[in-house]
Scaffold this active site. Structure first.
Site, PDB file in Angstrom:
ATOM      1  CB  SER A 140      11.379   6.848 -45.350  1.00 47.47           C
ATOM      2  OG  SER A 140      11.384   5.499 -45.770  1.00 47.47           O
ATOM      3  CE1 TYR A 153       8.998   5.056 -40.809  1.00 42.54           C
ATOM      4  CE2 TYR A 153       9.098   3.916 -42.928  1.00 42.54           C
ATOM      5  CZ  TYR A 153       9.709   4.688 -41.950  1.00 42.54           C
ATOM      6  OH  TYR A 153      11.013   5.100 -42.107  1.00 42.54           O
TER       7      TYR A 153
END
Ligand SMILES: NC(=O)c1ccc[n+]([C@@H]2O[C@H](COP(=O)([O-])OP(=O)(O)OC[C@H]3O[C@@H](n4cnc5c(N)ncnc54)[C@H](OP(=O)(O)O)[C@@H]3O)[C@@H](O)[C@H]2O)c1
Length: 258
Positions: A140, A153
């Protein structure tokens, strides 16, 4: 018929993973489409078969060691070699810094980092033996920079990117490649959940909330699942080792290559 190359795509029950599974099947891979919700993976496998591809649904919780072992046994039952692995399954749960705590960090690391690591460790012996393997990790932009309220995250995706860099160095010249794709906000169910949270907190409409997220992408648009899938296909196709590709909504940028 020649033996197809097989690939395990995790988190294939919806969103980015389903798009990757469809795209790899179109390229001739035998796709094991895996997630906790096997029924949705089975539906996808039937859809792929109906369009001339080869796929099978597989139950897999990447956060559970025995589930990983069981899934790999199921793949070996099919008498196919372990040729490809796309670590796509992931979770993202938001919390302000003071409320993150051990449990949330541990949960993100278990699914987003240790899951891919364990699968790579399980696949590598066979890949090294056959001097062929293609591994792509769906990381990501949160593995490259920080975003507020998703520190757990971000930490898990940074761990995945760092691990992938080290693995690429170690695997250089072995016939096994490992690469990462780092998308910004993608138009997927995960982002739809974030949109819903914005709607509930701010009273904005769904379109306005989507625009808020799209504007955060440097390219000004949400990345599509098909764009992520096309990048994975490219990285798998010719075994681009150590590549780190960022998708920002408008462009695809190779940040690193070995
Ligand atoms: N959406 C974004 O904006 C974005 C941006 C950059 C990177 N990513 C990354 O892209 C990947 C896919 O995201 P997405 O947007 O497609 O998310 P999504 O729509 O929420 O789908 C997540 C997928 O992961 C699976 N999954 C979750 N926990 C799992 C577990 N413990 N074991 C096995 N499968 C599990 C889910 O299936 P089950 O629930 O059936 O298990 C589902 O198939 C994730 O790694 C995410 O971090 C997403």
């Amino acid at each position: 018929m020649t033996q197809p190359k097989s690939v395990l795509v995790t988190g294939a029950s919806r969103g980015i993973g389903a798009a990757i599974a469809r795209s790899l099947a179109r390229e001739g891979w035998f796709v094991f489409a895996a997630a906790r919700s096997k029924s949705e993976c089975d539906v996808l496998a039937r859809e792929i078969a109906a369009t001339g591809g080869r796929a099978e649904g597989l139950e897999l919780d990447v956060g559970d060691v025995s589930s990983i072992t069981h899934a790999i046994d199921r793949m070996k039952d099919r008498d196919l070699t372990l040729d490809g692995l796309v670590n796509n399954a992931g979770i993202a749960i938001s919390a302000p810094l003071v409320h993150v705590g051990e449990d949330l960090v541990e949960k993100h690391l278990r699914v987003n980092f240790h899951g891919p690591r364990r699968l790579i460790e399980a696949f590598l012996p066979e890949m090294r033996r056959q001097k062929f393997g293609r591994i792509v990790n769906v990381a990501s932009s949160a593995g490259l920079r920080g975003y507020k309220y998703v520190s757990a995250y971000c930490a898990s995706k940074h761990a995945l990117v760092g691990y992938s860099r080290a693995a690429a160095d170690e695997l250089a010249g072995s016939g096994v490649s490992i690469a990462c794709v780092c998308p910004h906000y993608v138009d997927s169910p995960m982002t739809a959940a974030s949109v819903q949270r914005i709607v509930e907190k701010t009273g904005r409409s769904v379109d306005e909330a989507r625009a808020v997220l799209a504007e955060q992408n440097p390219g000004g648009k949400l990345v599509t699942v098909e764009e992520v899938a096309a990048t994975v296909v490219d990285l798998m196709g010719d075994g681009r080792n150590g590549w780190l590709v960022e998708l920002d909504g408008a462009t695809s940028r190779v940040l690193e290559r070995r």
